[in-house]
Motif scaffolding. Structure first.
Motif, short mmCIF file in Angstrom:
data_model
loop_
_atom_site.label_atom_id
_atom_site.label_comp_id
_atom_site.label_asym_id
_atom_site.label_seq_id
_atom_site.Cartn_x
_atom_site.Cartn_y
_atom_site.Cartn_z
N LYS A 136 33.63 40.74 37.47
CA LYS A 136 33.35 41.96 36.71
C LYS A 136 34.26 42.07 35.50
O LYS A 136 33.83 42.49 34.42
N MET A 137 35.51 41.70 35.65
CA MET A 137 36.44 41.75 34.51
C MET A 137 36.03 40.72 33.46
O MET A 137 36.11 40.99 32.27
N HIS A 138 35.57 39.56 33.91
CA HIS A 138 35.06 38.54 32.98
C HIS A 138 33.90 39.11 32.16
O HIS A 138 33.82 38.90 30.95
N GLU A 139 33.00 39.83 32.82
CA GLU A 139 31.85 40.42 32.13
C GLU A 139 32.29 41.40 31.05
O GLU A 139 31.55 41.63 30.09
N SER A 140 33.47 41.99 31.21
CA SER A 140 33.96 42.93 30.19
C SER A 140 34.93 42.25 29.21
O SER A 140 35.58 42.92 28.42
N GLY A 141 35.02 40.92 29.28
CA GLY A 141 35.81 40.18 28.30
C GLY A 141 37.23 39.84 28.70
O GLY A 141 38.01 39.37 27.88
N THR A 142 37.58 40.04 29.96
CA THR A 142 38.93 39.74 30.43
C THR A 142 38.87 38.56 31.39
O THR A 142 38.28 38.68 32.46
N ASP A 143 39.48 37.45 31.00
CA ASP A 143 39.43 36.25 31.82
C ASP A 143 40.76 35.90 32.48
O ASP A 143 40.85 34.90 33.19
N MET A 144 41.79 36.70 32.25
CA MET A 144 43.08 36.45 32.89
C MET A 144 43.59 37.75 33.49
O MET A 144 43.65 38.78 32.81
N LEU A 145 43.92 37.70 34.76
CA LEU A 145 44.42 38.86 35.49
C LEU A 145 45.75 38.50 36.14
O LEU A 145 46.00 37.34 36.48
N TYR A 146 46.56 39.52 36.36
CA TYR A 146 47.86 39.37 37.01
C TYR A 146 47.89 40.24 38.24
O TYR A 146 47.18 41.24 38.33
N LEU A 147 48.75 39.87 39.18
CA LEU A 147 48.85 40.60 40.44
C LEU A 147 50.29 40.53 40.93
O LEU A 147 50.86 39.45 41.04
N LEU A 148 50.88 41.68 41.21
CA LEU A 148 52.25 41.78 41.70
C LEU A 148 52.23 42.03 43.20
O LEU A 148 51.54 42.94 43.67
N THR A 149 52.98 41.23 43.95
CA THR A 149 52.95 41.35 45.41
C THR A 149 54.22 40.80 46.03
O THR A 149 54.96 40.04 45.40
N ASP A 150 54.44 41.16 47.27
CA ASP A 150 55.50 40.56 48.07
C ASP A 150 54.95 39.48 48.99
O ASP A 150 55.70 38.79 49.67
N HIS A 151 53.63 39.38 49.05
CA HIS A 151 53.00 38.38 49.93
C HIS A 151 53.21 36.97 49.41
O HIS A 151 53.15 36.72 48.21
N MET A 152 53.41 36.06 50.33
CA MET A 152 53.48 34.64 50.00
C MET A 152 52.34 33.93 50.72
O MET A 152 52.04 34.27 51.86
N ASN A 153 51.72 32.99 50.05
CA ASN A 153 50.67 32.15 50.63
C ASN A 153 49.37 32.87 50.95
O ASN A 153 48.53 32.32 51.64
N PHE A 154 49.20 34.08 50.49
CA PHE A 154 47.94 34.79 50.71
C PHE A 154 47.02 34.62 49.51
O PHE A 154 45.89 34.15 49.63
N TYR A 155 47.49 35.00 48.34
CA TYR A 155 46.65 34.97 47.15
C TYR A 155 46.35 33.56 46.66
O TYR A 155 45.32 33.33 46.03
N GLU A 156 47.22 32.61 47.00
CA GLU A 156 46.97 31.22 46.61
C GLU A 156 45.65 30.70 47.16
O GLU A 156 44.95 29.94 46.50
N ARG A 157 45.30 31.12 48.37
CA ARG A 157 44.05 30.63 48.96
C ARG A 157 42.81 31.12 48.23
O ARG A 157 41.72 30.61 48.44
N TYR A 158 42.99 32.11 47.34
CA TYR A 158 41.88 32.64 46.55
C TYR A 158 41.98 32.23 45.08
O TYR A 158 41.34 32.83 44.23
N GLY A 159 42.80 31.21 44.80
CA GLY A 159 42.87 30.67 43.46
C GLY A 159 43.90 31.30 42.54
O GLY A 159 43.95 30.99 41.36
#
Length: 185
Positions: free
Chosen positions: A134-157
């Motif tokens: 959805k963000m790509h459709e609005s012209g945004t192709d790079m997103l950032y995410l702040l977290t304390d989790h390790m090894n969770f978001y990596e599995r989603y690219g």
């Protein structure tokens, strides 16, 4: 009851993110009648005042209405929920800055949450993919995410970028980045 959707779940837009399971991702911009339930739900998960979520969601709706005639979309803030049987079971937002000291790392996916009884079913990954698309459709192709989790978001690219100091935090958190690459069909 907070999180229960009083309107017809199939009304308006929505993306089926779990065909066999009946999970539907919707944006607050597409389904403004969900704003109050969504603000209550996010507030109950993150202990941030309901008014803060409602204000951000109202800004999202205002931006949607003020979109230019040339079709330019204002990409943030955006809010998404996942529905199952009329109930919010997951959600995420996209805001300019998720309370950290790096304003150059923007926009930020925030408030990612899946109800405990729905975890380990791939909902978070499908929801994050939906947000990225959805963000790509609005012209945004790079997103950032702040977290304390390790090894969770990596599995989603998502890729670890750097440590970032969160507002009011004694220790740095992990900043991740996700570059959107459309699927080749």
């Amino acid at each position: 009851m907070s999180g229960m959707i009083r309107n017809d779940e199939n009304k308006g837009s929505g993306t089926d993110i779990g065909a066999a399971d009946g999970y539907t991702a919707v944006s607050i911009a597409e389904r403004p009648e969900l704003l109050h339930d969504a603000a209550d739900w996010f507030s109950s998960k993150w202990r941030i005042p309901r008014e803060a979520y409602a204000e951000s969601m109202e800004e999202c709706l205002k931006n949607e209405k003020e979109r230019g005639e040339d079709g330019n979309k204002i990409s943030v803030p955006q809010w998404y929920v996942v529905l199952k049987d009329g109930k919010i079971i997951a959600g995420a937002g996209v805001i300019t800055n998720d309370f950290h000291n790096r304003p150059d790392l923007t926009p930020n996916v925030c408030a990612v949450y899946v109800e405990k009884e729905y975890r380990c079913r791939g909902i978070a990954g499908r929801m994050l993919a939906h947000v990225c698309e959805k963000m790509h459709e609005s012209g945004t192709d790079m997103l950032y995410l702040l977290t304390d989790h390790m090894n969770f978001y990596e599995r989603y690219g998502w890729t670890y970028l750097c440590p970032v100091q969160g507002d009011g935090e004694s220790e740095p958190s992990r900043m991740y980045v996700k570059r959107y690459f459309p699927k080749n069909d």
